[in-house]
Scaffold this motif. Structure first.
Motif, PDB file in Angstrom:
ATOM      1  N   VAL A  84       0.993   1.972  -4.710  1.00  0.00           N
ATOM      2  CA  VAL A  84       1.968   2.910  -4.134  1.00  0.00           C
ATOM      3  C   VAL A  84       3.363   2.289  -4.203  1.00  0.00           C
ATOM      4  O   VAL A  84       4.116   2.515  -5.148  1.00  0.00           O
ATOM      5  CB  VAL A  84       1.565   3.303  -2.699  1.00  0.00           C
ATOM      6  N   GLY A  85       3.720   1.500  -3.223  1.00  0.00           N
ATOM      7  CA  GLY A  85       5.034   0.856  -3.249  1.00  0.00           C
ATOM      8  C   GLY A  85       6.182   1.855  -3.171  1.00  0.00           C
ATOM      9  O   GLY A  85       5.986   3.035  -2.881  1.00  0.00           O
ATOM     10  N   GLY A  86       7.383   1.355  -3.429  1.00  0.00           N
ATOM     11  CA  GLY A  86       8.577   2.196  -3.361  1.00  0.00           C
ATOM     12  C   GLY A  86       8.552   3.295  -4.404  1.00  0.00           C
ATOM     13  O   GLY A  86       8.993   4.417  -4.144  1.00  0.00           O
ATOM     14  N   LYS A  87       8.006   2.987  -5.577  1.00  0.00           N
ATOM     15  CA  LYS A  87       7.969   3.990  -6.667  1.00  0.00           C
ATOM     16  C   LYS A  87       7.132   5.185  -6.256  1.00  0.00           C
ATOM     17  O   LYS A  87       7.543   6.333  -6.398  1.00  0.00           O
ATOM     18  CB  LYS A  87       7.368   3.379  -7.933  1.00  0.00           C
ATOM     19  N   SER A 130       5.273   2.241   5.970  1.00  0.00           N
ATOM     20  CA  SER A 130       4.933   0.855   5.630  1.00  0.00           C
ATOM     21  C   SER A 130       3.470   0.675   5.229  1.00  0.00           C
ATOM     22  O   SER A 130       3.169  -0.062   4.300  1.00  0.00           O
ATOM     23  CB  SER A 130       5.290  -0.086   6.780  1.00  0.00           C
ATOM     24  N   ARG A 133       8.822   7.218  -3.516  1.00  0.00           N
ATOM     25  CA  ARG A 133       9.931   8.052  -4.011  1.00  0.00           C
ATOM     26  C   ARG A 133       9.402   9.289  -4.737  1.00  0.00           C
ATOM     27  O   ARG A 133       9.989  10.361  -4.657  1.00  0.00           O
ATOM     28  CB  ARG A 133      10.851   7.225  -4.905  1.00  0.00           C
ATOM     29  N   LEU A 176       3.252   1.877   1.722  1.00  0.00           N
ATOM     30  CA  LEU A 176       4.114   1.090   0.824  1.00  0.00           C
ATOM     31  C   LEU A 176       3.429  -0.224   0.463  1.00  0.00           C
ATOM     32  O   LEU A 176       3.601  -0.766  -0.624  1.00  0.00           O
ATOM     33  CB  LEU A 176       5.457   0.797   1.499  1.00  0.00           C
ATOM     34  N   ILE A 177       2.647  -0.753   1.402  1.00  0.00           N
ATOM     35  CA  ILE A 177       1.932  -2.009   1.195  1.00  0.00           C
ATOM     36  C   ILE A 177       0.907  -1.897   0.069  1.00  0.00           C
ATOM     37  O   ILE A 177       0.656  -2.852  -0.649  1.00  0.00           O
ATOM     38  CB  ILE A 177       1.222  -2.430   2.518  1.00  0.00           C
ATOM     39  N   LEU A 178       0.346  -0.713  -0.113  1.00  0.00           N
ATOM     40  CA  LEU A 178      -0.731  -0.552  -1.097  1.00  0.00           C
ATOM     41  C   LEU A 178      -0.241  -0.902  -2.499  1.00  0.00           C
ATOM     42  O   LEU A 178       0.841  -0.480  -2.904  1.00  0.00           O
ATOM     43  CB  LEU A 178      -1.256   0.892  -1.076  1.00  0.00           C
ATOM     44  N   PRO A 179      -1.069  -1.651  -3.251  1.00  0.00           N
ATOM     45  CA  PRO A 179      -0.655  -2.121  -4.582  1.00  0.00           C
ATOM     46  C   PRO A 179      -0.192  -1.010  -5.520  1.00  0.00           C
ATOM     47  O   PRO A 179       0.751  -1.196  -6.255  1.00  0.00           O
ATOM     48  CB  PRO A 179      -1.922  -2.786  -5.131  1.00  0.00           C
TER      49      PRO A 179
END
Lengths: 130, 270
Positions: free
Chosen positions: B20-23, B12, B26, B15-18
């Motif tokens: 990074v995220g889900g993309k 998390s 993955r 993932l929060i970082l602008p």
């Protein structure tokens, strides 16, 4: 009848009521769409899953910060630019933090509706698939 | 590939970082990286890569864990002294993150086995402690166009450099040939502060993570030098050397060299 009832309201309040009515209609449509062939409604959990992917409503009641925000962000990433996502958030920390973080990410908060005990936040995707 | 709830929780904070995220996550989960050496540099590097959720991490080392390693090689522990380093590393990394597939290679790298080993990986991290391996890894990566993340440490100093063959300079552009055997002391002889290994190995991990996710600016064409006693970083620009023996315009090295053999013969004749 609808015109007369809303004529006396301030334009903002009228918008809120209309927004609520549209949301309500959408919800009923979701419910009907989720019925199986014998006209039974699925379990609550299944509805939530379906609405996440099909009508873009994300129920994050009971999901703490920052996981509620992370989950919203992950769903928005997969939606088209400009798509609408409704997010159900708990009162307290979630309703304070999540809309703010989404705005910082460049998304638009187009409505926050007090549902007595939780909130329905409508987000317009400012990012999405590239 | 949808992230599971436990993965959303685990990752998390990134993932929060602008950017990074889900993309980005993955990409990390799909990445395959090879760490050369489960020592001072490989330890922090492999740990951060495992923690970040890099999908497959190969780790190469032929040594066993010794008590004197534990001062800086934080992959290992008192209970794994005497065991093979790659096995000790696998235990620790899997304990940290079960998402990661750790592939242990208890071998010594040579010109015979290196190409076959690196071909299954997206990139290579050099955490070796000797010049023969460092040059072998550099040449193999240049010849097969594999991104290479170099790190080196001695006493209170360290350096980091990212090598993207054909895009920027390689290790030989900077140092065309290994120093004569015995002219440069090893960490075994000269010593090393454990935290210096931590700084440099962690910077290598940081470069690798950025490369995988395609964000930020890499240390390509510049070397970062760390002075632990002065707590300072210095950057030196390095142009690609047109006369580089391996990545230059007319390379003179077209086959892999096992310097170790060469060095030991030289030592033997001295």
């Amino acid at each position: 009848m609808y015109d007369r009832a809303t004529d006396k309201l301030a334009p903002g309040a009228r918008g809120d009521i209309l927004h609520y009515a549209v949301g309500f209609l959408q919800h009923i449509q979701e419910l009907y769409a989720s019925m199986d062939s014998s006209f039974n409604f699925p379990l609550q959990e299944k509805i939530t899953q379906k609405s996440e992917t099909r009508v873009n409503e994300l129920d994050l009641r009971g999901t703490p910060c920052p996981i509620n925000y992370v989950k919203t962000k992950l769903v928005l990433e997969e939606l088209e630019f400009g798509a609408i996502l409704a997010v159900l958030l708990d009162e307290g920390e979630p309703i304070v933090n999540v809309p703010r973080s989404l705005k910082e990410d460049g998304h638009e908060i187009s409505g926050i509706e007090d549902k007595q005990g939780f909130y329905r936040v409508v987000v317009k995707n400012g990012g999405g698939k590239k | 590939m949808q992230l599971r709830d436990d993965q959303i929780e685990r990752y998390s904070r990134q993932l929060i970082l602008p950017k990074v995220g889900g993309k980005g996550q993955r990409k990390l989960l799909a990445a395959k990286v090879l760490v050369i050496g489960a020592g001072g540099l490989g330890s922090p590097c492999a740990l951060y890569l495992a923690a970040a959720g890099v999908g497959r991490i190969g780790i190469v080392d032929s040594d066993r864990v010794e008590l004197n390693n534990l001062q800086r090689q934080i992959l290992h522990s008192t209970t794994t002294v005497g065991r093979s380093k790659v096995e000790s590393a696998r235990l620790r990394m899997n304990d940290l993150n079960g998402d990661v597939e750790v592939v242990p290679y208890e071998i010594r790298l040579t010109s015979e086995n290196i190409l076959n080993l690196i071909k299954d990986y997206d990139l290579v991290i050099d955490g070796s402690d000797n010049f023969p391996t460092r040059y072998l890894v550099n040449d193999a990566c240049v010849m097969t166009s594999k991104p290479l993340f170099h790190g080196g440490i001695l006493k209170f100093d360290g350096q980091v450099m990212t090598i993207l063959p054909a895009e920027g300079p390689c290790y030989r552009c900077l140092f065309p040939a290994p120093p004569p055997p015995g002219s440069v002391p090893s960490c075994q002889q000269a010593g090393i502060l454990g935290a210096v290994a931590g700084v440099i190995g962690t910077m290598q991990a940081n470069e690798v993570i950025k490369y995988i996710m395609g964000i930020g600016n890499l240390l390509v064409g510049r070397i970062m030098i760390f002075d632990a006693l002065n707590s300072s970083f210095r950057q030196v620009k390095i142009p690609r050397n047109a006369d580089c023996p391996v990545c230059g315009d007319r390379p003179t090295i077209t086959e892999l060299i096992d310097y170790e053999l060469f060095c030991s013969i030289a030592e033997g004749t001295q």
